[in-house]
Structures are given as C-alpha cells and as structure tokens.
Motif scaffolding. Structure first.
Motif, PDB file in Angstrom:
ATOM      1  N   THR A  67     -16.598 -66.827 -37.208  1.00 19.26           N
ATOM      2  CA  THR A  67     -16.801 -67.109 -38.631  1.00 19.26           C
ATOM      3  C   THR A  67     -15.586 -66.738 -39.471  1.00 19.26           C
ATOM      4  O   THR A  67     -15.093 -67.564 -40.253  1.00 19.26           O
ATOM      5  N   HIS A  71     -12.761 -69.394 -41.502  1.00 22.62           N
ATOM      6  CA  HIS A  71     -12.855 -69.500 -42.960  1.00 22.62           C
ATOM      7  C   HIS A  71     -11.790 -68.685 -43.695  1.00 22.62           C
ATOM      8  O   HIS A  71     -11.932 -68.397 -44.880  1.00 22.62           O
ATOM      9  N   TYR A  79     -14.413 -60.471 -44.117  1.00 19.90           N
ATOM     10  CA  TYR A  79     -15.403 -61.491 -44.482  1.00 19.90           C
ATOM     11  C   TYR A  79     -16.599 -60.854 -45.190  1.00 19.90           C
ATOM     12  O   TYR A  79     -17.011 -61.306 -46.269  1.00 19.90           O
TER      13      TYR A  79
END
Length: 178
Positions: A67, A71, A79
């Motif tokens: 993830t 991103h 994150y």
C-alpha cells in the motif's frame, strides 16, 4: 462517519490481536489475491514476488510493502501518520456525526481517548455494542437495524433548525447501550 478508522496504526494493531485476527486474515487474503494477479502479470512497480507476498502475515506488513509504496508513502508508518483523519477532528467545520462501537474488532475501544478533542461541529456517539458497522437493537421483540434509524434522525436534525443537534447543544460525546 460510521466505524471510521481514524487512526490507521491503531486499527492495524487491533486487527492483529485476538479474535480480530480472523478479520485481518480475511482482509489480507483478499488483498493478496488481487495483488498476486497483478504481480503475475508484472503490472505493479513493486520489488515483491509471489513468495514475498505469501509471507506477509499482517495488514501492517502488507501496508509497508504494498500500500505505502504504491501510493507514494515511505512505509506503513508514514502512510498511517499522513493518511489518518483522527488528528484533524479539531478542524472539522461542518456538522459531523461519528458513530463508533466499543466492541469494534477493527479499532481499539480507547481509540477516541488517543485523538485530539473534536471541534464543536463534531458529535461523537459511542455505543457499547455494534461491532464494525453492525449496529442492531432489540425493538418489538425483534432484532432490527439501529443504524438506519439513527442516521435518519441525524439527517432530519441537520435539515431542521427546530430539531436540536448535539453539536449545537455543546455536547461532543454521548455513550449509549446500543
């Protein structure tokens, strides 16, 4: 917001404990299946192979190697810190209802004790029971969805100045036995 994971790190930690591991395994399995399909076709810019993907044993580990890099984050911690909305609760300006259950397997019961105080526009309602978006109640000797009734009542209060909204009354937190 209903059962909103406002602290992604706390949610990842909670999902890796006790009974919540069942949910984590289910989510992780679905995520891995989707990523494996793309990895097999070289459709993801990740330094990860099928074996490495299979060895990921937690949502935090998955977020760290899948993830976050996909991103633009520098790992799971970056994150979680930058994508969690909880620290912004004090800045909310529009009327907002947050419904949370103490027994939500995706978040710790003490989640809101760790976050900053919400702005006057936010009303936090914490039910003893409800799981993760499963708010039900006994009515007329039957189990019925409490959530739909609660949301309907909230929307009516926002559209009618005659119906008091908890935020206007000054209370930011209510607890219920639902």
């Amino acid at each position: 917001m209903i059962s909103a994971p406002l602290d992604l790190a706390a949610s990842a930690d909670r999902l890796h404990q006790g009974f919540s591991r069942i949910y984590e395994r289910h989510l992780l399995s679905a995520l891995k299946r989707k990523v494996k399909y793309k990895l097999d076709r070289d459709a993801l810019p990740l330094p990860l192979d099928a074996r490495g993907l299979a060895n990921l044993d937690s949502l935090r580990a998955y977020d760290d190697v899948v993830t976050a890099p996909l991103h633009g984050f520098d790992g799971a911690e970056d994150y979680y810190q930058r994508a969690s909305a909880g620290p912004l609760l004090g800045d909310v300006e529009l009327p907002t209802l947050i419904l949370h259950a103490d027994d939500d397997p995706f978040m710790p019961a003490s989640l809101y004790d760790r976050l900053p105080d919400p702005s006057p526009a936010v009303h936090l309602e914490i039910a003893r029971f409800g799981g993760h978006v499963g708010f039900m109640e006994w009515r007329n000797r039957r189990l019925e969805p409490w959530l739909a009734r609660r949301i309907s009542r909230e929307l009516k209060s926002w559209s009618s100045p005659a119906i008091p909204w908890p935020g206007r009354a000054g209370s930011h937190l209510t607890r219920s036995g639902s």
